[in-house]
Design a protein around this motif. Structure first.
Motif, PDB file in Angstrom:
ATOM      1  N   ILE A 137       0.850  -1.192   0.000  1.00 35.45           N
ATOM      2  CA  ILE A 137       0.000   0.000   0.000  1.00 35.45           C
ATOM      3  C   ILE A 137       0.883   1.239   0.000  1.00 35.45           C
ATOM      4  CG2 ILE A 137      -1.746   1.284   1.304  1.00 35.45           C
ATOM      5  CD1 ILE A 137      -2.515  -1.494   2.548  1.00 35.45           C
ATOM      6  N   GLU A 138       0.570   2.181  -0.889  1.00 32.06           N
ATOM      7  CA  GLU A 138       1.289   3.449  -0.921  1.00 32.06           C
ATOM      8  C   GLU A 138       0.485   4.470  -0.122  1.00 32.06           C
ATOM      9  OE1 GLU A 138       2.191   7.408  -2.027  1.00 32.06           O
ATOM     10  OE2 GLU A 138       0.409   6.447  -2.820  1.00 32.06           O
ATOM     11  N   GLU A 139       1.158   5.089   0.837  1.00 36.01           N
ATOM     12  CA  GLU A 139       0.515   6.109   1.685  1.00 36.01           C
ATOM     13  C   GLU A 139       1.365   7.366   1.672  1.00 36.01           C
ATOM     14  OE1 GLU A 139       0.397   4.270   5.567  1.00 36.01           O
ATOM     15  OE2 GLU A 139      -1.649   3.584   5.252  1.00 36.01           O
ATOM     16  N   GLY A 140       0.974   8.328   0.877  1.00 38.58           N
ATOM     17  CA  GLY A 140       1.685   9.605   0.865  1.00 38.58           C
ATOM     18  C   GLY A 140       3.172   9.489   0.591  1.00 38.58           C
ATOM     19  N   GLY A 141       3.550   8.622  -0.330  1.00 33.79           N
ATOM     20  CA  GLY A 141       4.958   8.461  -0.682  1.00 33.79           C
ATOM     21  C   GLY A 141       5.679   7.374   0.092  1.00 33.79           C
ATOM     22  N   ALA A 142       5.057   6.824   1.118  1.00 35.69           N
ATOM     23  CA  ALA A 142       5.648   5.718   1.881  1.00 35.69           C
ATOM     24  C   ALA A 142       4.946   4.427   1.471  1.00 35.69           C
ATOM     25  CB  ALA A 142       5.488   5.960   3.378  1.00 35.69           C
ATOM     26  N   TYR A 143       5.652   3.322   1.601  1.00 32.82           N
ATOM     27  CA  TYR A 143       5.095   2.019   1.235  1.00 32.82           C
ATOM     28  C   TYR A 143       4.934   1.148   2.465  1.00 32.82           C
ATOM     29  CZ  TYR A 143       6.192   3.431  -3.494  1.00 32.82           C
ATOM     30  OH  TYR A 143       6.243   4.108  -4.676  1.00 32.82           O
ATOM     31  N   LYS A 144       3.759   0.559   2.573  1.00 40.26           N
ATOM     32  CA  LYS A 144       3.448  -0.317   3.701  1.00 40.26           C
ATOM     33  C   LYS A 144       3.103  -1.697   3.152  1.00 40.26           C
ATOM     34  CE  LYS A 144      -0.436   0.389   5.959  1.00 40.26           C
ATOM     35  NZ  LYS A 144      -1.443   0.904   6.910  1.00 40.26           N
ATOM     36  N   LEU A 145       3.761  -2.726   3.693  1.00 43.76           N
ATOM     37  CA  LEU A 145       3.489  -4.105   3.327  1.00 43.76           C
ATOM     38  C   LEU A 145       2.615  -4.713   4.422  1.00 43.76           C
ATOM     39  CD1 LEU A 145       4.046  -6.513   1.431  1.00 43.76           C
ATOM     40  CD2 LEU A 145       6.018  -7.038   2.887  1.00 43.76           C
ATOM     41  N   ALA A 199       4.597  -3.826   7.909  1.00 44.70           N
ATOM     42  CA  ALA A 199       5.946  -3.255   7.952  1.00 44.70           C
ATOM     43  C   ALA A 199       6.055  -2.204   6.860  1.00 44.70           C
ATOM     44  CB  ALA A 199       6.997  -4.337   7.738  1.00 44.70           C
ATOM     45  N   TYR A 200       6.742  -1.124   7.179  1.00 43.59           N
ATOM     46  CA  TYR A 200       7.037  -0.129   6.156  1.00 43.59           C
ATOM     47  C   TYR A 200       8.296  -0.574   5.431  1.00 43.59           C
ATOM     48  CZ  TYR A 200       3.395   2.930   7.765  1.00 43.59           C
ATOM     49  OH  TYR A 200       2.170   3.438   8.064  1.00 43.59           O
ATOM     50  N   VAL A 201       8.275  -0.423   4.108  1.00 44.59           N
ATOM     51  CA  VAL A 201       9.412  -0.843   3.299  1.00 44.59           C
ATOM     52  C   VAL A 201       9.902   0.332   2.469  1.00 44.59           C
ATOM     53  CG1 VAL A 201       8.745  -3.270   3.201  1.00 44.59           C
ATOM     54  CG2 VAL A 201       7.886  -1.725   1.482  1.00 44.59           C
ATOM     55  N   SER A 202      11.178   0.289   2.143  1.00 40.96           N
ATOM     56  CA  SER A 202      11.790   1.387   1.400  1.00 40.96           C
ATOM     57  C   SER A 202      11.368   1.362  -0.062  1.00 40.96           C
ATOM     58  CB  SER A 202      13.314   1.290   1.486  1.00 40.96           C
ATOM     59  OG  SER A 202      13.774   0.154   0.769  1.00 40.96           O
ATOM     60  N   THR A 203      11.507   2.509  -0.705  1.00 43.11           N
ATOM     61  CA  THR A 203      11.229   2.605  -2.135  1.00 43.11           C
ATOM     62  C   THR A 203      12.129   1.649  -2.899  1.00 43.11           C
ATOM     63  OG1 THR A 203      10.543   4.905  -1.901  1.00 43.11           O
ATOM     64  CG2 THR A 203      11.180   4.185  -4.108  1.00 43.11           C
ATOM     65  N   ARG A 204      13.367   1.531  -2.477  1.00 42.86           N
ATOM     66  CA  ARG A 204      14.305   0.619  -3.145  1.00 42.86           C
ATOM     67  C   ARG A 204      13.803  -0.827  -3.075  1.00 42.86           C
ATOM     68  NH1 ARG A 204      20.561  -0.834  -2.110  1.00 42.86           N
ATOM     69  NH2 ARG A 204      20.797  -1.935  -4.052  1.00 42.86           N
ATOM     70  N   ALA A 205      13.304  -1.244  -1.924  1.00 41.71           N
ATOM     71  CA  ALA A 205      12.780  -2.605  -1.795  1.00 41.71           C
ATOM     72  C   ALA A 205      11.591  -2.814  -2.735  1.00 41.71           C
ATOM     73  CB  ALA A 205      12.377  -2.880  -0.352  1.00 41.71           C
ATOM     74  N   VAL A 206      10.731  -1.811  -2.833  1.00 39.67           N
ATOM     75  CA  VAL A 206       9.565  -1.901  -3.727  1.00 39.67           C
ATOM     76  C   VAL A 206      10.034  -2.018  -5.174  1.00 39.67           C
ATOM     77  CG1 VAL A 206       7.544  -0.658  -4.599  1.00 39.67           C
ATOM     78  CG2 VAL A 206       8.040  -0.680  -2.145  1.00 39.67           C
TER      79      VAL A 206
END
Length: 63
Positions: A14-22, A35-42
């Protein structure tokens, strides 16, 4: 590709305001982990999924 068998986990990215949540739901234990994941991981997810698919298609994941 359509899934077959019994689903054990569901995962949502899920993308929330520029952050990614798995969000991963364990269907056997009825639990949810987040867990929040980095853009690089996405960005690396497509390569990781291709690698897993390749391992499976070469018989390394079959039982």
């Amino acid at each position: 590709m359509s899934p077959t068998g019994t689903p054990l986990y569901y995962a949502e990215l899920i993308e929330e305001g520029g952050a990614y949540k798995l969000v991963v739901t364990d269907r056997l234990r009825h639990t949810v982990r987040t867990a929040y994941v980095s853009t690089r991981a996405v960005e690396q997810l497509p390569a990781l999924l291709s690698k897993l698919d390749s391992l499976h298609s070469h018989g390394l994941r079959r039982r």
